[in-house]
Design a protein around this motif. Structure first.
Motif, PDB file in Angstrom:
ATOM      1  N   THR A 202      73.032  -8.655  49.304  1.00 31.75           N
ATOM      2  CA  THR A 202      73.379  -7.862  50.486  1.00 31.75           C
ATOM      3  C   THR A 202      73.314  -8.790  51.706  1.00 31.75           C
ATOM      4  OG1 THR A 202      71.145  -7.163  51.125  1.00 31.75           O
ATOM      5  CG2 THR A 202      72.230  -5.889  49.391  1.00 31.75           C
TER       6      THR A 202
ATOM      7  N   GLN B 197      60.492  -4.438  52.507  1.00 33.34           N
ATOM      8  CA  GLN B 197      60.564  -3.704  51.248  1.00 33.34           C
ATOM      9  C   GLN B 197      59.312  -3.881  50.395  1.00 33.34           C
ATOM     10  OE1 GLN B 197      63.954  -4.127  48.730  1.00 33.34           O
ATOM     11  NE2 GLN B 197      65.171  -2.683  49.924  1.00 33.34           N
TER      12      GLN B 197
ATOM     13  N   THR C 202      67.719   1.294  49.586  1.00 32.48           N
ATOM     14  CA  THR C 202      66.341   0.964  49.953  1.00 32.48           C
ATOM     15  C   THR C 202      65.352   2.034  49.527  1.00 32.48           C
ATOM     16  OG1 THR C 202      67.177  -0.278  51.857  1.00 32.48           O
ATOM     17  CG2 THR C 202      64.846   0.341  51.884  1.00 32.48           C
TER      18      THR C 202
ATOM     19  N   ARG D  20      66.652 -10.612  45.408  1.00 32.03           N
ATOM     20  CA  ARG D  20      67.862  -9.856  45.065  1.00 32.03           C
ATOM     21  C   ARG D  20      68.509  -9.248  46.316  1.00 32.03           C
ATOM     22  NH1 ARG D  20      68.066  -4.422  41.317  1.00 32.03           N
ATOM     23  NH2 ARG D  20      66.759  -3.677  43.017  1.00 32.03           N
ATOM     24  N   LEU D  21      67.676  -8.713  47.197  1.00 28.19           N
ATOM     25  CA  LEU D  21      68.202  -8.088  48.406  1.00 28.19           C
ATOM     26  C   LEU D  21      68.927  -9.105  49.280  1.00 28.19           C
ATOM     27  CD1 LEU D  21      68.268  -5.399  50.017  1.00 28.19           C
ATOM     28  CD2 LEU D  21      66.241  -6.215  51.229  1.00 28.19           C
ATOM     29  N   GLN D  22      68.332 -10.291  49.431  1.00 28.49           N
ATOM     30  CA  GLN D  22      68.946 -11.301  50.292  1.00 28.49           C
ATOM     31  C   GLN D  22      70.199 -11.916  49.674  1.00 28.49           C
ATOM     32  OE1 GLN D  22      66.007 -13.892  52.649  1.00 28.49           O
ATOM     33  NE2 GLN D  22      64.728 -13.108  50.988  1.00 28.49           N
TER      34      GLN D  22
ATOM     35  N   PRO E 227      70.567  -2.716  44.915  1.00 28.12           N
ATOM     36  CA  PRO E 227      69.581  -3.338  45.814  1.00 28.12           C
ATOM     37  C   PRO E 227      69.674  -2.833  47.247  1.00 28.12           C
ATOM     38  CG  PRO E 227      71.295  -4.905  45.181  1.00 28.12           C
ATOM     39  CD  PRO E 227      71.443  -3.720  44.306  1.00 28.12           C
ATOM     40  N   ALA E 228      70.842  -2.319  47.646  1.00 30.11           N
ATOM     41  CA  ALA E 228      70.991  -1.797  49.007  1.00 30.11           C
ATOM     42  C   ALA E 228      70.438  -0.382  49.146  1.00 30.11           C
ATOM     43  CB  ALA E 228      72.463  -1.818  49.415  1.00 30.11           C
TER      44      ALA E 228
ATOM     45  N   ALA F 240      63.833  -7.919  53.867  1.00 28.29           N
ATOM     46  CA  ALA F 240      63.348  -8.142  52.501  1.00 28.29           C
ATOM     47  C   ALA F 240      61.828  -8.041  52.447  1.00 28.29           C
ATOM     48  CB  ALA F 240      63.802  -9.509  52.006  1.00 28.29           C
TER      49      ALA F 240
END
Length: 510
Positions: free
Chosen positions: A308, A318, A369, A303-305, A366-367, A315
């Motif tokens: 964002t 996290q 953190t 999701r992060l990649q 998702p951003a 990633a």
């Protein structure tokens, strides 16, 4: 069909091990578990280089899946053989098989040969993981086991965190062959330690038959089922004709297995164990816990990649708190279990934390953190609380002669949970992405959309269309997380309904 082994005589009058002797045994078992657990993750970073050298990109995913399937299939069988022949002999044989297969992997000249060697390596790895945990039940009282199971969880965490790092360093500065050669000194150490520290473990003196027919049917049924599940996890449609054929074969093999177990004098998995509500519930809890673990380890970095501008390095970072939170939760759960002499309330707290954390993660940017790390850490602690409590609860609910096969069933549940988790969550994410994608991008498959979003190579679109695209992706991930939260909520219901049995303080004889 069955054959009767000539069991070695018992090794004298049973006596309990001292605390110092137990610590030595557990230290040796941690080395064995690190050896088996390391191989689940160490190859991941080396796969592209390996596939290029051996010219078999189409076999790439099966290098990992072959090992995991073999581990899952072999754990209950190794557990039963440990009950029949003794844990020391089974652990030694598992180490020898694992090391022999590691040599074959290092010397592989083609990808099919590599996959075959990984299957053999997984058979040994399943024995390492299953028998090691059963040995703890042989020497430690049920009330004390939680603390030692926490140490085992720390070993798994070390293996999972160190695996990709070690694999990357060895591949970059030596070659991918060394990710297998490095097993030899570690395995030799595990073998020597196990031979010396486990010498006082008793060996069965009663001759009992080996259910060969049941073992073969179980192997065939689980293998076909897990291959079908793995194919879904690799992106094949659930209703693919080959998958349906594999599923039908799995049903036939497992039906024949149940028939065989009902008539076998010494079944490989006594069906009475599955009828035990505590054993059944413990296996389901472990199964669901590993679905949630896979959900976090796959969905969070993906999701992060996708949504964002973060790269693979951010990633991966996290997930570091999650890798620490799970063994921390296992250690806390095991320590509380030893102090309180009970497990259900600890399980209930852990099971309740997971669906809440997954639901909160679903609605978190998702951003953001800090919030993502907080919620995944809470989920990791909740998963960790369930690991030692569920294993010990299952062991505490059966007679000592069934400890090995019960522990094998618990390990099997974890492995199948991971495989099913990959299949369910990737299938759900792919379907949701396809459903929510803008009309201008519907010609792309879900897998291709994911790849292009990560690599930033989507066809040129307006800012408004890109905003719709990101919104669609965020909605797909949110609903996938909510699906995993609903699955996790089943564990809460189980914890409330299953009876609790007091943990014995009596230490088993060596």
């Amino acid at each position: 069909m069955s054959v009767t082994p000539s069991s070695p005589p018992a090794t004298g009058k049973p006596t309990t091990l001292t605390d110092r002797e137990i610590r030595k045994v557990v230290a040796g078992l941690m080395v064995a578990i690190i050896l088996g657990g390391l191989e689940q993750t160490i190859v991941a970073v080396a796969l592209p280089r390996m596939a290029a050298d051996l010219q078999g990109v189409q076999w790439l995913a099966w290098v990992i899946s072959a090992y995991l399937i073999a581990v899952a299939v072999s754990t209950p069988i190794y557990g039963k053989l440990g009950d029949l022949y003794g844990r020391r002999a089974m652990l030694s044989s598992a180490i020898i098989i694992f090391l022999g297969a590691s040599v074959l992997c290092a010397m592989a000249s083609s990808m099919p040969m590599m996959v075959g060697a990984r299957i053999l390596q997984g058979i040994g790895g399943g024995g390492l993981l299953s028998v090691s945990q059963a040995i703890i039940a042989d020497i430690v009282s049920p009330r004390e086991r939680g603390r030692y199971q926490g140490y085992i969880s720390v070993s798994f965490a070390i293996a999972s965190v160190a695996g990709p790092v070690a694999g990357g360093l060895l591949t970059e500065y030596l070659s991918w062959h060394w990710i297998f050669w490095v097993n030899l000194p570690i395995g030799l150490a595990a073998y020597l330690i196990s031979q010396r520290t486990l010498v006082r473990l008793s060996r069965p003196s009663i001759k009992r038959s080996v259910d060969v027919g049941g073992a073969l049917l179980l192997t065939a049924g689980l293998t076909t089922l897990l291959i079908a599940i793995s194919r879904v996890g690799h992106g094949t449609a659930i209703l693919d004709g080959y998958n349906m054929a594999l599923a039908a074969m799995a049903v036939l093999f497992m039906a024949a297995f149940v028939w065989q177990e009902k008539r076998a004098a010494e079944p490989i998995i006594p069906l009475v164990l599955l009828a035990n509500p505590i054993v059944a519930a413990s296996c389901v809890l472990l199964f669901i816990a590993f679905i949630e673990l896979i959900a976090l380890t796959i969905l969070i970095p993906l999701r992060l990649q996708m949504l964002t501008a973060a790269g693979a390095d951010r990633a991966a970072l996290q997930l570091v708190p999650l890798s620490v939170a799970i063994p921390a939760g296992a250690y806390i759960g095991g320590t509380l279990m030893a102090r309180l002499g009970q497990y259900r309330n600890i399980q209930l707290v852990g099971a309740s934390m997971v669906p809440v954390s997954m639901a909160l993660t679903a609605y978190t940017d998702p951003a953001a953190t800090g919030w993502v790390i907080l919620f995944t850490t809470l989920a990791g602690i909740g998963i960790g609380l369930q690991l030692p409590t569920s294993t010990v609860a299952a062991q505490n609910a059966v007679a000592q002669r069934h400890i090995g096969v019960t522990t094998g069933l618990a390990s099997f549940s974890r492995s199948v949970g991971a495989a099913v988790g990959i299949a369910i969550l990737t299938a759900a994410l792919f379907a949701l992405l396809q459903s929510y994608m803008p009309a201008t991008l519907t010609e792309l498959s879900s897998a291709e959309t994911i790849r292009q979003m990560i690599e930033g190579q989507l066809p040129p679109v307006s800012d408004a269309a890109r905003a719709v695209l990101m919104s669609s992706g965020e909605k797909a991930f949110r609903h996938t997380f909510l699906i995993s939260a609903l699955i996790a909520a089943i564990s809460v219901v189980l914890c409330l309904r299953v009876p609790e049995r007091a943990l014995s303080e009596k230490r088993p004889p060596a």
